[in-house]
Design a protein around this motif. Sequence first.
Motif, mmCIF file in Angstrom:
data_model
loop_
_atom_site.group_PDB
_atom_site.id
_atom_site.type_symbol
_atom_site.label_atom_id
_atom_site.label_comp_id
_atom_site.label_asym_id
_atom_site.label_seq_id
_atom_site.Cartn_x
_atom_site.Cartn_y
_atom_site.Cartn_z
ATOM 1 N N LYS A 158 20.787 -8.685 -37.072
ATOM 2 C CA LYS A 158 21.813 -9.016 -36.044
ATOM 3 C C LYS A 158 22.259 -7.877 -35.258
ATOM 4 O O LYS A 158 22.217 -6.701 -36.083
ATOM 5 C CB LYS A 158 23.262 -9.669 -36.928
ATOM 6 N N ILE A 159 22.483 -7.903 -34.121
ATOM 7 C CA ILE A 159 22.841 -6.863 -33.234
ATOM 8 C C ILE A 159 23.631 -7.381 -32.401
ATOM 9 O O ILE A 159 23.146 -8.181 -31.338
ATOM 10 C CB ILE A 159 21.752 -6.163 -32.664
ATOM 11 N N ASP A 160 24.964 -6.921 -31.985
ATOM 12 C CA ASP A 160 26.167 -7.356 -31.188
ATOM 13 C C ASP A 160 25.953 -8.973 -31.527
ATOM 14 O O ASP A 160 26.298 -9.487 -32.545
ATOM 15 C CB ASP A 160 25.415 -7.171 -29.773
ATOM 16 N N THR A 161 25.648 -9.714 -30.061
ATOM 17 C CA THR A 161 25.829 -11.088 -30.568
ATOM 18 C C THR A 161 24.538 -11.869 -30.625
ATOM 19 O O THR A 161 24.445 -13.137 -30.923
ATOM 20 C CB THR A 161 26.532 -11.886 -29.234
ATOM 21 N N THR A 162 23.380 -11.125 -30.922
ATOM 22 C CA THR A 162 22.137 -11.713 -30.944
ATOM 23 C C THR A 162 21.581 -11.675 -32.833
ATOM 24 O O THR A 162 22.009 -10.804 -33.419
ATOM 25 C CB THR A 162 20.908 -11.008 -30.216
ATOM 26 N N THR A 163 21.408 -12.843 -33.154
ATOM 27 C CA THR A 163 20.882 -13.133 -34.563
ATOM 28 C C THR A 163 19.244 -13.607 -34.492
ATOM 29 O O THR A 163 18.949 -14.428 -33.916
ATOM 30 C CB THR A 163 21.581 -13.989 -35.367
ATOM 31 N N LYS A 204 23.094 2.112 -31.392
ATOM 32 C CA LYS A 204 23.232 0.696 -31.490
ATOM 33 C C LYS A 204 22.673 0.560 -33.196
ATOM 34 O O LYS A 204 22.014 1.424 -33.399
ATOM 35 C CB LYS A 204 22.087 -0.191 -30.794
ATOM 36 N N THR A 205 23.392 -0.433 -33.784
ATOM 37 C CA THR A 205 23.065 -0.771 -35.048
ATOM 38 C C THR A 205 22.779 -2.128 -35.292
ATOM 39 O O THR A 205 23.113 -3.120 -34.758
ATOM 40 C CB THR A 205 24.334 -0.505 -35.927
ATOM 41 N N THR A 253 20.704 2.374 -37.892
ATOM 42 C CA THR A 253 21.450 2.886 -36.528
ATOM 43 C C THR A 253 20.650 3.992 -35.629
ATOM 44 O O THR A 253 20.330 5.077 -36.539
ATOM 45 C CB THR A 253 22.940 3.385 -37.085
ATOM 46 N N GLU A 279 21.668 -1.467 -43.043
ATOM 47 C CA GLU A 279 22.169 -1.047 -41.414
ATOM 48 C C GLU A 279 21.324 0.094 -41.053
ATOM 49 O O GLU A 279 21.240 1.119 -41.671
ATOM 50 C CB GLU A 279 23.631 -0.524 -41.744
#
Length: 228
Positions: free
Chosen positions: A97-102, A212-213, A189, A187
């Motif tokens: 997952k990153i931001d709203t993307t899975t 970005k994580t 980053t 995680e």
Amino acid sequence: MAKVAIFGKTPESKEQLKKELKKFGFLYTEEKPEIVITYGGDGTFLWAERKYPGTPKALFRYSKTCVKCHNLPITHALELLRKKKYTIKTHNKIQAKIDTTTMLATNDVVIRNALPTHAVRFTLKIDGKQIDGEIVGDGIVVATTFGATAYFHSITRKTFNKGIGIAFNNTTIEHKPMFLPETAKIEFTVTRGEAFLVTDNEPRMVVLTPGKTVKITGTKEKARIIQF
């Protein structure tokens, strides 16, 4: 009459399989199949899994790079399918997952440097605990047990049969692979440079810039493989 979909390496192989299905009383369909037959290699299976996630799949070899493919003659396998003489093995997937993307992965999540001439600098946390400060290299591969014989093995020359594995790709300081439980929370980053996030052989890539994580965890989603 069982509904079966086909993922063939070539159009010719797909058409031939359609004829064989009919002989054994199966109904070919591309809508909500009960079984999916893949005739190719690892990549063919991964494409099929994205289109029909969780549907039981029988893997047949049309490639040298398919460790889990059956070597049975197709006609023999279809007879076993018709008689329901098989078992189904489940394989846990992971997600990034990153931001709203899975993004889901049956094989692996790969994060690597965007430019081959520049390393990426990053930090890695496992269950909230940072590992070894800032790391410099080409990135990481986070693999499932299904993907343990793929890219993960190419880097580490090791495999595993439970949990999640992390391989460190060409880091300036050697980092041995990590073997974690499926409940682990990972995680990644980016601290300097750019990287690409990809899963399995999906063409979609996400660009990671500094700060970005990506959060990688297990998931309830499973791949189901038919075994004879």
